[in-house]
Design a protein around this motif. Sequence first.
Motif, PDB file in Angstrom:
ATOM      1  N   ASP A  56       0.863  -1.180   0.000  1.00  0.00           N
ATOM      2  CA  ASP A  56       0.000   0.000   0.000  1.00  0.00           C
ATOM      3  C   ASP A  56       0.902   1.234   0.000  1.00  0.00           C
ATOM      4  O   ASP A  56       1.523   1.567   0.999  1.00  0.00           O
ATOM      5  N   LEU A  57       0.947   1.876  -1.153  1.00  0.00           N
ATOM      6  CA  LEU A  57       1.937   2.950  -1.327  1.00  0.00           C
ATOM      7  C   LEU A  57       1.679   4.133  -0.407  1.00  0.00           C
ATOM      8  O   LEU A  57       2.602   4.776   0.079  1.00  0.00           O
ATOM      9  N   ARG A  61       4.243   5.631   3.097  1.00  0.00           N
ATOM     10  CA  ARG A  61       4.963   6.863   2.800  1.00  0.00           C
ATOM     11  C   ARG A  61       5.755   7.299   4.029  1.00  0.00           C
ATOM     12  O   ARG A  61       5.441   6.904   5.142  1.00  0.00           O
ATOM     13  N   LYS A  62       6.783   8.075   3.802  1.00  0.00           N
ATOM     14  CA  LYS A  62       7.489   8.643   4.947  1.00  0.00           C
ATOM     15  C   LYS A  62       8.131   9.961   4.542  1.00  0.00           C
ATOM     16  O   LYS A  62       8.335  10.231   3.365  1.00  0.00           O
ATOM     17  N   VAL A  63       8.427  10.757   5.545  1.00  0.00           N
ATOM     18  CA  VAL A  63       9.064  12.042   5.279  1.00  0.00           C
ATOM     19  C   VAL A  63      10.538  11.906   5.630  1.00  0.00           C
ATOM     20  O   VAL A  63      10.887  11.464   6.719  1.00  0.00           O
ATOM     21  N   PHE A  74       7.517   8.177  -1.327  1.00  0.00           N
ATOM     22  CA  PHE A  74       6.684   6.986  -1.456  1.00  0.00           C
ATOM     23  C   PHE A  74       7.594   5.840  -1.880  1.00  0.00           C
ATOM     24  O   PHE A  74       8.462   6.023  -2.737  1.00  0.00           O
ATOM     25  N   MET A  75       7.415   4.682  -1.240  1.00  0.00           N
ATOM     26  CA  MET A  75       8.300   3.573  -1.560  1.00  0.00           C
ATOM     27  C   MET A  75       7.486   2.374  -2.028  1.00  0.00           C
ATOM     28  O   MET A  75       6.551   1.940  -1.368  1.00  0.00           O
ATOM     29  N   GLY A  76       7.847   1.866  -3.208  1.00  0.00           N
ATOM     30  CA  GLY A  76       7.172   0.689  -3.736  1.00  0.00           C
ATOM     31  C   GLY A  76       7.961  -0.560  -3.385  1.00  0.00           C
ATOM     32  O   GLY A  76       9.197  -0.558  -3.446  1.00  0.00           O
ATOM     33  N   LYS A  77       7.249  -1.613  -2.989  1.00  0.00           N
ATOM     34  CA  LYS A  77       7.938  -2.858  -2.627  1.00  0.00           C
ATOM     35  C   LYS A  77       7.438  -4.013  -3.476  1.00  0.00           C
ATOM     36  O   LYS A  77       6.266  -4.086  -3.828  1.00  0.00           O
ATOM     37  N   LYS A  78       8.364  -4.889  -3.799  1.00  0.00           N
ATOM     38  CA  LYS A  78       8.019  -6.126  -4.504  1.00  0.00           C
ATOM     39  C   LYS A  78       8.580  -7.251  -3.677  1.00  0.00           C
ATOM     40  O   LYS A  78       9.771  -7.244  -3.328  1.00  0.00           O
ATOM     41  N   ASP A  79       7.740  -8.230  -3.340  1.00  0.00           N
ATOM     42  CA  ASP A  79       8.169  -9.352  -2.494  1.00  0.00           C
ATOM     43  C   ASP A  79       8.815  -8.851  -1.212  1.00  0.00           C
ATOM     44  O   ASP A  79       9.840  -9.390  -0.771  1.00  0.00           O
ATOM     45  N   GLY A  80       8.297  -7.788  -0.655  1.00  0.00           N
ATOM     46  CA  GLY A  80       8.798  -7.276   0.614  1.00  0.00           C
ATOM     47  C   GLY A  80      10.068  -6.452   0.500  1.00  0.00           C
ATOM     48  O   GLY A  80      10.565  -5.915   1.484  1.00  0.00           O
ATOM     49  N   ALA A  84      11.372   0.603  -5.730  1.00  0.00           N
ATOM     50  CA  ALA A  84      11.230   1.887  -6.409  1.00  0.00           C
ATOM     51  C   ALA A  84      10.792   2.963  -5.419  1.00  0.00           C
ATOM     52  O   ALA A  84      10.160   2.670  -4.403  1.00  0.00           O
ATOM     53  N   ILE A  85      11.133   4.209  -5.725  1.00  0.00           N
ATOM     54  CA  ILE A  85      10.697   5.332  -4.909  1.00  0.00           C
ATOM     55  C   ILE A  85      10.088   6.404  -5.814  1.00  0.00           C
ATOM     56  O   ILE A  85      10.353   6.429  -7.012  1.00  0.00           O
ATOM     57  N   ALA A  86       9.274   7.255  -5.206  1.00  0.00           N
ATOM     58  CA  ALA A  86       8.704   8.371  -5.964  1.00  0.00           C
ATOM     59  C   ALA A  86       8.506   9.550  -5.031  1.00  0.00           C
ATOM     60  O   ALA A  86       8.242   9.367  -3.836  1.00  0.00           O
ATOM     61  N   TYR A  87       8.669  10.758  -5.556  1.00  0.00           N
ATOM     62  CA  TYR A  87       8.409  11.961  -4.774  1.00  0.00           C
ATOM     63  C   TYR A  87       8.152  13.112  -5.734  1.00  0.00           C
ATOM     64  O   TYR A  87       8.366  12.986  -6.938  1.00  0.00           O
ATOM     65  N   GLU A  88       7.684  14.234  -5.166  1.00  0.00           N
ATOM     66  CA  GLU A  88       7.309  15.368  -6.017  1.00  0.00           C
ATOM     67  C   GLU A  88       8.393  16.439  -6.014  1.00  0.00           C
ATOM     68  O   GLU A  88       9.059  16.648  -4.998  1.00  0.00           O
TER      69      GLU A  88
END
Lengths: 192, 198
Positions: A56-57, A61-63, A74-80, A84-88
């Motif tokens: 659940d993206l 999330r964290k600052v 925002f951090m994306g996880k695959k198999d734990g 990938a990361i994303a930010y504005e």
Amino acid sequence: MKEAAHMIVVLVIICTVCGVALSGFREMTAERIENQVLMNVQGPRVNKVLEGSQNDLIADRKVIKIDGQEVLLFMGKKDGKPWAIAYETLGKGFGGDLKVMVGYDIENDKLTGIQIVSHKETPGVGSKVTEDQFTQRFKGIEIDLKAEPEKRLSKKIDAISGATYSSQGVYEAIGKSLQLYMAIKKQDLSTK
Amino acid sequence: MKLLRTFTKGLWEELPPFRLVLGLCPVLAVTKSAETGLGMGLAVIFVLTCSNVLVSCLRNVIPRKVRIASYIVIIASFVVMVELASQAFFYKIYESLGIFIPLIVVNCIILGRAEAFASRNGIIPSALDGLGIGLGFTMSLTVLGAIREILGAGTLFGTQVMWSSFRPFTFMVEAPGAFISLGVLLALMNAFSKTQQS
């Protein structure tokens, strides 16, 4: 003189009371508004940019603090495992600030995609930068971290004709984003 | 009896967009659907009633020369509250109304009621006046929004109401459709009042 003083006093009192009431109200609603923006604005974009993540993206999330500025990551996880990361970041468009969400594949140093979070561009002209046709062009582009700032992306992306300023705003935001990406990568490596 | 009239006059005799023909900017701009019309109307009811009450409370305190400035400060404060509240609780409506929520500040109905009614009357009549005019405004916006939504998209409050082979008349949800449907409604209402009088 007395009349003027009276007017000044009344106006000052009214303005002060209104100001205090508003800042109180703002305080009260700030958290809910932040949540709403997360759910309705950032959420759908993050899900698009970090497609394929299994977590659940929004919940994950964290600052973080980078070079003295706070970044909502925002951090994306695959198999734990984080993949990938994303930010504005912000760029200057034709009509004002362009807020761009950029996603990175941190294993392969690639862009996973970009999405425009908010903009003030001319509808129908500059607003074309928000369309998939443009944003899809950034998907999967490799990043060269050692190159000079202008050459960090392995492929040159053409601007939209008629929307040059808006396109440049997007590039500017991505440029800033890349700058942060390098700092984040360094920090991540040092903490591990 | 007089109080009741203060309330009901906003519902027909002084129905804001059609009788007073005031505040047309939001009327034309946000009535793309019944839902946005209703949302805008509710925001206006809140601002109008609150500002009327407060202006009425302060009517003997505010010096005449700075009354407009004071009214605007009061109205603007309530509008910002509505904006924050809609952002916090009804984000979808906030997004579709966009700039038109902050623009309630310059809606001439609200300043007009503060100046013409609340600054001369007691608290209870002012509240009723605000409620009545606000309700009339909301009704007008919802009706206009409903007409445009039904013809322009075949839906009402988001649910399909027209038969399945109905081709939406998209012209109605665009700007020219707003002018035309407002004009037709105005004409119908005028024709109706004329037959009533004679």
